[in-house]
Design a protein around this motif. Structure first.
Motif, PDB file in Angstrom:
ATOM      1  N   ILE A   1      -7.542   5.674  -2.595  1.00 26.48           N
ATOM      2  CA  ILE A   1      -8.549   5.014  -1.754  1.00 26.48           C
ATOM      3  C   ILE A   1      -9.308   6.043  -0.926  1.00 26.48           C
ATOM      4  O   ILE A   1     -10.529   5.918  -0.712  1.00 26.48           O
ATOM      5  CB  ILE A   1      -7.877   3.949  -0.866  1.00 26.48           C
ATOM      6  N   MET A   2      -8.614   7.084  -0.462  1.00 21.43           N
ATOM      7  CA  MET A   2      -9.299   8.156   0.268  1.00 21.43           C
ATOM      8  C   MET A   2     -10.344   8.842  -0.608  1.00 21.43           C
ATOM      9  O   MET A   2     -11.465   9.112  -0.166  1.00 21.43           O
ATOM     10  CB  MET A   2      -8.280   9.188   0.755  1.00 21.43           C
TER      11      MET A   2
ATOM     12  N   LEU B   1      -7.492  -0.449  -9.589  1.00 18.96           N
ATOM     13  CA  LEU B   1      -7.327  -1.902  -9.659  1.00 18.96           C
ATOM     14  C   LEU B   1      -6.124  -2.310 -10.506  1.00 18.96           C
ATOM     15  O   LEU B   1      -5.571  -3.395 -10.317  1.00 18.96           O
ATOM     16  CB  LEU B   1      -8.603  -2.541 -10.222  1.00 18.96           C
ATOM     17  N   LYS B   2      -5.726  -1.460 -11.441  1.00 16.23           N
ATOM     18  CA  LYS B   2      -4.533  -1.773 -12.238  1.00 16.23           C
ATOM     19  C   LYS B   2      -3.263  -1.665 -11.396  1.00 16.23           C
ATOM     20  O   LYS B   2      -2.297  -2.380 -11.636  1.00 16.23           O
ATOM     21  CB  LYS B   2      -4.450  -0.820 -13.435  1.00 16.23           C
ATOM     22  N   LYS B   3      -3.268  -0.769 -10.414  1.00 18.57           N
ATOM     23  CA  LYS B   3      -2.116  -0.589  -9.529  1.00 18.57           C
ATOM     24  C   LYS B   3      -2.214  -1.451  -8.266  1.00 18.57           C
ATOM     25  O   LYS B   3      -1.192  -1.775  -7.649  1.00 18.57           O
ATOM     26  CB  LYS B   3      -2.003   0.883  -9.115  1.00 18.57           C
TER      27      LYS B   3
ATOM     28  N   LEU C   1       0.852  -1.191   0.000  1.00 19.57           N
ATOM     29  CA  LEU C   1       0.000   0.000   0.000  1.00 19.57           C
ATOM     30  C   LEU C   1       0.886   1.239   0.000  1.00 19.57           C
ATOM     31  O   LEU C   1       1.408   1.664   1.037  1.00 19.57           O
ATOM     32  CB  LEU C   1      -0.927  -0.003   1.212  1.00 19.57           C
ATOM     33  N   THR C   2       1.070   1.834  -1.176  1.00 17.23           N
ATOM     34  CA  THR C   2       1.896   3.031  -1.301  1.00 17.23           C
ATOM     35  C   THR C   2       1.048   4.276  -1.064  1.00 17.23           C
ATOM     36  O   THR C   2      -0.188   4.215  -1.028  1.00 17.23           O
ATOM     37  CB  THR C   2       2.533   3.095  -2.693  1.00 17.23           C
ATOM     38  N   LEU C   3       1.716   5.421  -0.922  1.00 18.91           N
ATOM     39  CA  LEU C   3       1.011   6.677  -0.660  1.00 18.91           C
ATOM     40  C   LEU C   3       0.071   7.065  -1.811  1.00 18.91           C
ATOM     41  O   LEU C   3      -1.080   7.453  -1.550  1.00 18.91           O
ATOM     42  CB  LEU C   3       2.017   7.798  -0.398  1.00 18.91           C
ATOM     43  N   PRO C   4       0.487   6.966  -3.097  1.00 17.19           N
ATOM     44  CA  PRO C   4      -0.450   7.304  -4.187  1.00 17.19           C
ATOM     45  C   PRO C   4      -1.704   6.437  -4.181  1.00 17.19           C
ATOM     46  O   PRO C   4      -2.806   6.939  -4.424  1.00 17.19           O
ATOM     47  CB  PRO C   4       0.383   7.084  -5.453  1.00 17.19           C
TER      48      PRO C   4
ATOM     49  N   LEU D   1      -9.024  -4.069  -1.471  1.00 22.20           N
ATOM     50  CA  LEU D   1      -9.437  -2.736  -1.896  1.00 22.20           C
ATOM     51  C   LEU D   1     -10.839  -2.408  -1.388  1.00 22.20           C
ATOM     52  O   LEU D   1     -11.102  -1.293  -0.931  1.00 22.20           O
ATOM     53  CB  LEU D   1      -9.391  -2.631  -3.422  1.00 22.20           C
ATOM     54  N   THR D   2     -11.732  -3.391  -1.443  1.00 20.33           N
ATOM     55  CA  THR D   2     -13.089  -3.201  -0.929  1.00 20.33           C
ATOM     56  C   THR D   2     -13.079  -2.873   0.555  1.00 20.33           C
ATOM     57  O   THR D   2     -13.762  -1.947   1.012  1.00 20.33           O
ATOM     58  CB  THR D   2     -13.929  -4.467  -1.177  1.00 20.33           C
TER      59      THR D   2
END
Length: 385
Positions: free
Chosen positions: A85-86, A214-216, A77-80, A223-224
């Motif tokens: 997600i936010m 979803l690609k990243k 889980l990277t910052l971008p 993710l859900t």
């Protein structure tokens, strides 16, 4: 390749039908949510608090499955990705749902579900902007996507600007109390419609951003869970600002609890996961193309359970929306057929052009020359990126 066995044909058929069955099942789930939510609002539940409780339930249900089932495949889980997600947690759980619930309170559950039929058109326009879709007016099926989008938007405008007389499918005596504050009712109806269209824009943006995320971050369950958790946090912050009375947070074993649990499990947890899976294979426009079915189911339930009144403008707009929508779906289906045909053609030509075995140095050099031009006597090494 030999002929496929009956078992292989069955598995292939189920694989093709699975996205359709998944999206049809979700429409039944959404239809139930519209009715249950409307009942909870009539019992005094705040839509801000319902949206928050909905994602509390969804996080509790989905997070354990995501933690266990995707522990080996979950990306970092990277910052971008966290920032995306936010934004996802705000677009659908906060913006879309609160505007939708407000719009439904000002109009009706049937009208709200019908307005959602503008969702495919809005998603299609956004997909064009972000180059997830293309339109070639020289081809009929490609032009049909643009024409269908225009017809769908027209239907949404008819529903917005024209209310019309009440069509009494089931004999009721509810029309008498509507004449007392007609002007005020029309104003609320217009405000509610604008809120519903605003919620559709938020939902469309959610689908588009979800397809990029979803690609990243190709882990649908994780993710859900993260989207539901961010929706819970952001929704709680909005609820605390908008609802100052803390007693509004109290719920018992009644319709308000049923609405929170049902919408949290079915329409947030399961829906985000299923939509994410289908988006990865079919795209966001396909996911949004099943909303007219939800309108039909909700209209039937609203008429029977809530004794809601249906207006002529809603029927006329809904007919235009359904016609335009399925024009878009027809164009999309032709696009998929053409894309699969082109892919098969590329595979066939590729197996003939590429060397199967690197038996000689000459075959590699000749293959490189066929792409890059005549040989200059030196081996061509691609530059490092």
């Amino acid at each position: 390749m030999g002929d496929q066995t009956p078992c292989e044909k069955l598995c292939l058929g189920l694989k093709k039908v699975k996205p359709y069955l998944a999206m049809v099942s979700l429409q039944f789930g959404y239809a139930g949510m519209y009715i249950i939510s409307m009942v909870s609002f009539k019992h005094g539940m705040s839509h801000y608090i319902l949206a928050t409780y909905r994602h509390v339930v969804a996080t509790i249900v989905i997070a354990p499955f995501a933690f266990v089932l995707e522990r080996k495949i979950r990306p970092k889980l990277t910052l971008p990705i966290f920032l995306r997600i936010m934004v996802l947690g705000f677009l659908e759980p906060v913006l879309d749902q609160n505007l939708y619930y407000l719009g439904m309170k000002y109009t009706s559950a049937t009208f709200a579900s019908a307005t959602v039929n503008a969702l495919p058109a809005i998603t299609f326009l956004m997909a064009l902007i972000f180059r997830l879709e293309t339109v070639n007016f020289k081809k009929l099926h490609s032009a049909a996507k643009a024409i269908g989008t225009a017809v769908t938007v027209t239907g949404a405008m008819v529903m917005t600007l024209y209310k019309g007389p009440i069509i009494d499918f089931v004999r009721s005596h509810g029309a008498a109390h509507h004449g007392t504050s007609n002007e005020s009712g029309n104003q609320h109806w217009l405000t509610g419609t604008l809120m519903l269209l605003g919620s559709c824009c938020g939902w469309s943006g959610f689908f588009i951003l979800q397809s990029f995320t979803l690609k990243k971050y190709p882990a649908e369950l994780s993710l859900t869970a993260l989207i539901c958790m961010m929706g819970m946090v952001e929704g709680a912050a909005v609820s605390l600002v908008m609802e100052r009375d803390m007693s509004a947070w109290k719920i018992g074993f009644d319709s308000r609890l049923v609405a929170a649990v049902y919408s949290g499990v079915v329409c947030s947890g399961i829906a985000y996961y299923v939509q994410g899976m289908v988006i990865r294979t079919r795209g966001p426009v396909f996911v949004t193309s099943f909303s007219p079915l939800c309108m039909i189911i909700t209209a039937a339930l609203g008429l029977i359970v809530l004794a809601e009144q249906v207006h002529l403008g809603s029927i006329m707009g809904a007919i235009l929306i359904v016609f335009g929508l399925y024009t878009v779906v027809w164009g999309k289906s032709k696009d998929m057929i053409n894309a699969s045909t082109l892919e098969l053609t590329d595979e066939k030509t590729g197996t003939q052009e590429l060397p199967i075995k690197d038996t000689t140095k000459l075959s590699s050099i000749n293959f490189g020359n066929s792409i890059e031009g005549p040989d200059d006597g030196m081996s061509k090494i691609p530059p490092k990126s």
